[in-house]
Design a protein around this motif. Structure first.
Motif, PDB file in Angstrom:
ATOM      1  N   SER A   1       0.831  -1.195   0.000  1.00  0.00           N
ATOM      2  CA  SER A   1       0.000   0.000   0.000  1.00  0.00           C
ATOM      3  C   SER A   1       0.873   1.255   0.000  1.00  0.00           C
ATOM      4  O   SER A   1       1.980   1.250   0.539  1.00  0.00           O
ATOM      5  CB  SER A   1      -0.875  -0.003   1.253  1.00  0.00           C
ATOM      6  OG  SER A   1      -1.514   1.237   1.423  1.00  0.00           O
ATOM      7  N   TYR A   2       0.332   2.319  -0.573  1.00  0.00           N
ATOM      8  CA  TYR A   2       1.075   3.584  -0.533  1.00  0.00           C
ATOM      9  C   TYR A   2       1.320   4.024   0.901  1.00  0.00           C
ATOM     10  O   TYR A   2       2.273   4.740   1.182  1.00  0.00           O
ATOM     11  CB  TYR A   2       0.371   4.675  -1.340  1.00  0.00           C
ATOM     12  CG  TYR A   2      -0.866   5.264  -0.709  1.00  0.00           C
ATOM     13  CD1 TYR A   2      -0.768   6.266   0.253  1.00  0.00           C
ATOM     14  CD2 TYR A   2      -2.134   4.842  -1.090  1.00  0.00           C
ATOM     15  CE1 TYR A   2      -1.896   6.822   0.817  1.00  0.00           C
ATOM     16  CE2 TYR A   2      -3.264   5.394  -0.535  1.00  0.00           C
ATOM     17  CZ  TYR A   2      -3.149   6.383   0.419  1.00  0.00           C
ATOM     18  OH  TYR A   2      -4.263   6.941   0.983  1.00  0.00           O
ATOM     19  N   ARG A   3       0.507   3.585   1.814  1.00  0.00           N
ATOM     20  CA  ARG A   3       0.672   3.961   3.226  1.00  0.00           C
ATOM     21  C   ARG A   3       1.965   3.412   3.821  1.00  0.00           C
ATOM     22  O   ARG A   3       2.438   3.893   4.837  1.00  0.00           O
ATOM     23  CB  ARG A   3      -0.537   3.480   4.022  1.00  0.00           C
ATOM     24  CG  ARG A   3      -1.787   4.263   3.696  1.00  0.00           C
ATOM     25  CD  ARG A   3      -3.009   3.694   4.423  1.00  0.00           C
ATOM     26  NE  ARG A   3      -4.198   4.451   4.140  1.00  0.00           N
ATOM     27  CZ  ARG A   3      -5.007   4.217   3.120  1.00  0.00           C
ATOM     28  NH1 ARG A   3      -4.759   3.236   2.280  1.00  0.00           N
ATOM     29  NH2 ARG A   3      -6.077   4.967   2.927  1.00  0.00           N
TER      30      ARG A   3
ATOM     31  N   ILE B   1       4.743   3.554   2.102  1.00  0.00           N
ATOM     32  CA  ILE B   1       5.808   4.291   1.419  1.00  0.00           C
ATOM     33  C   ILE B   1       5.721   5.793   1.672  1.00  0.00           C
ATOM     34  O   ILE B   1       6.735   6.470   1.797  1.00  0.00           O
ATOM     35  CB  ILE B   1       5.756   4.002  -0.097  1.00  0.00           C
ATOM     36  CG1 ILE B   1       6.064   2.519  -0.342  1.00  0.00           C
ATOM     37  CG2 ILE B   1       6.703   4.900  -0.879  1.00  0.00           C
ATOM     38  CD1 ILE B   1       5.912   2.070  -1.779  1.00  0.00           C
TER      39      ILE B   1
ATOM     40  N   ASP C   1       7.828   3.345  -5.520  1.00  0.00           N
ATOM     41  CA  ASP C   1       7.652   4.714  -5.004  1.00  0.00           C
ATOM     42  C   ASP C   1       6.780   5.536  -5.955  1.00  0.00           C
ATOM     43  O   ASP C   1       5.886   6.263  -5.514  1.00  0.00           O
ATOM     44  CB  ASP C   1       9.005   5.407  -4.821  1.00  0.00           C
ATOM     45  CG  ASP C   1       9.878   4.777  -3.756  1.00  0.00           C
ATOM     46  OD1 ASP C   1       9.341   4.145  -2.818  1.00  0.00           O
ATOM     47  OD2 ASP C   1      11.116   4.914  -3.876  1.00  0.00           O
TER      48      ASP C   1
ATOM     49  N   ARG D   1       4.608   4.408  -8.186  1.00  0.00           N
ATOM     50  CA  ARG D   1       3.243   3.879  -8.125  1.00  0.00           C
ATOM     51  C   ARG D   1       2.540   4.322  -6.848  1.00  0.00           C
ATOM     52  O   ARG D   1       1.341   4.625  -6.863  1.00  0.00           O
ATOM     53  CB  ARG D   1       3.254   2.359  -8.241  1.00  0.00           C
ATOM     54  CG  ARG D   1       3.502   1.871  -9.659  1.00  0.00           C
ATOM     55  CD  ARG D   1       3.180   0.395  -9.826  1.00  0.00           C
ATOM     56  NE  ARG D   1       3.792  -0.459  -8.817  1.00  0.00           N
ATOM     57  CZ  ARG D   1       5.001  -1.009  -8.920  1.00  0.00           C
ATOM     58  NH1 ARG D   1       5.730  -0.800  -9.996  1.00  0.00           N
ATOM     59  NH2 ARG D   1       5.470  -1.767  -7.946  1.00  0.00           N
ATOM     60  N   ALA D   2       3.271   4.399  -5.740  1.00  0.00           N
ATOM     61  CA  ALA D   2       2.682   4.860  -4.480  1.00  0.00           C
ATOM     62  C   ALA D   2       2.225   6.313  -4.595  1.00  0.00           C
ATOM     63  O   ALA D   2       1.173   6.674  -4.061  1.00  0.00           O
ATOM     64  CB  ALA D   2       3.682   4.690  -3.334  1.00  0.00           C
ATOM     65  N   CYS D   3       2.996   7.135  -5.279  1.00  0.00           N
ATOM     66  CA  CYS D   3       2.606   8.541  -5.486  1.00  0.00           C
ATOM     67  C   CYS D   3       1.307   8.616  -6.279  1.00  0.00           C
ATOM     68  O   CYS D   3       0.404   9.396  -5.939  1.00  0.00           O
ATOM     69  CB  CYS D   3       3.704   9.302  -6.218  1.00  0.00           C
ATOM     70  SG  CYS D   3       5.210   9.516  -5.261  1.00  0.00           S
TER      71      CYS D   3
ATOM     72  N   GLU E   1      -0.979   6.228  -6.556  1.00  0.00           N
ATOM     73  CA  GLU E   1      -2.050   5.667  -5.733  1.00  0.00           C
ATOM     74  C   GLU E   1      -2.504   6.683  -4.682  1.00  0.00           C
ATOM     75  O   GLU E   1      -3.706   6.843  -4.436  1.00  0.00           O
ATOM     76  CB  GLU E   1      -1.575   4.381  -5.058  1.00  0.00           C
ATOM     77  CG  GLU E   1      -2.659   3.677  -4.272  1.00  0.00           C
ATOM     78  CD  GLU E   1      -2.154   2.432  -3.554  1.00  0.00           C
ATOM     79  OE1 GLU E   1      -2.941   1.888  -2.762  1.00  0.00           O
ATOM     80  OE2 GLU E   1      -0.999   2.022  -3.757  1.00  0.00           O
TER      81      GLU E   1
END
Length: 76
Positions: free
Chosen positions: A2-4, A6, A54, A56-58, A60
């Motif tokens: 999950s982006y959480r 990162i 990283d 992809r997390a941004c 998301e």
């Protein structure tokens, strides 16, 4: 992942803007680079400590934030 895992928001880091957890690179930095046409490969070449996860997390994080904004406006 999950982006959480990162993305962090720390008051003393970049004015409290959401950042990649181990860096001073903000979500907005990454989104701006993508918006100006930089490819993932170009970003990763320029910032070797960043990973594809990283980036992809941004994306998301931004999608989730937009979804929450639209949901809250629709609830009014």
């Amino acid at each position: 992942m999950s982006y959480r895992d990162i993305i962090t928001i720390e008051p003393d880091k970049r004015g409290g803007k959401p950042c990649i957890h181990r860096m001073h690179i903000t979500i907005y930095d990454v989104l701006r680079w993508l918006a100006t046409g930089m490819s993932h490969a170009e970003i990763l070449d320029d910032f070797p400590k960043l990973t594809e996860a990283d980036i992809r997390a941004c994306l998301e994080f931004a999608a989730d934030r937009e979804h929450r904004l639209v949901a809250s406006v629709g609830a009014v």
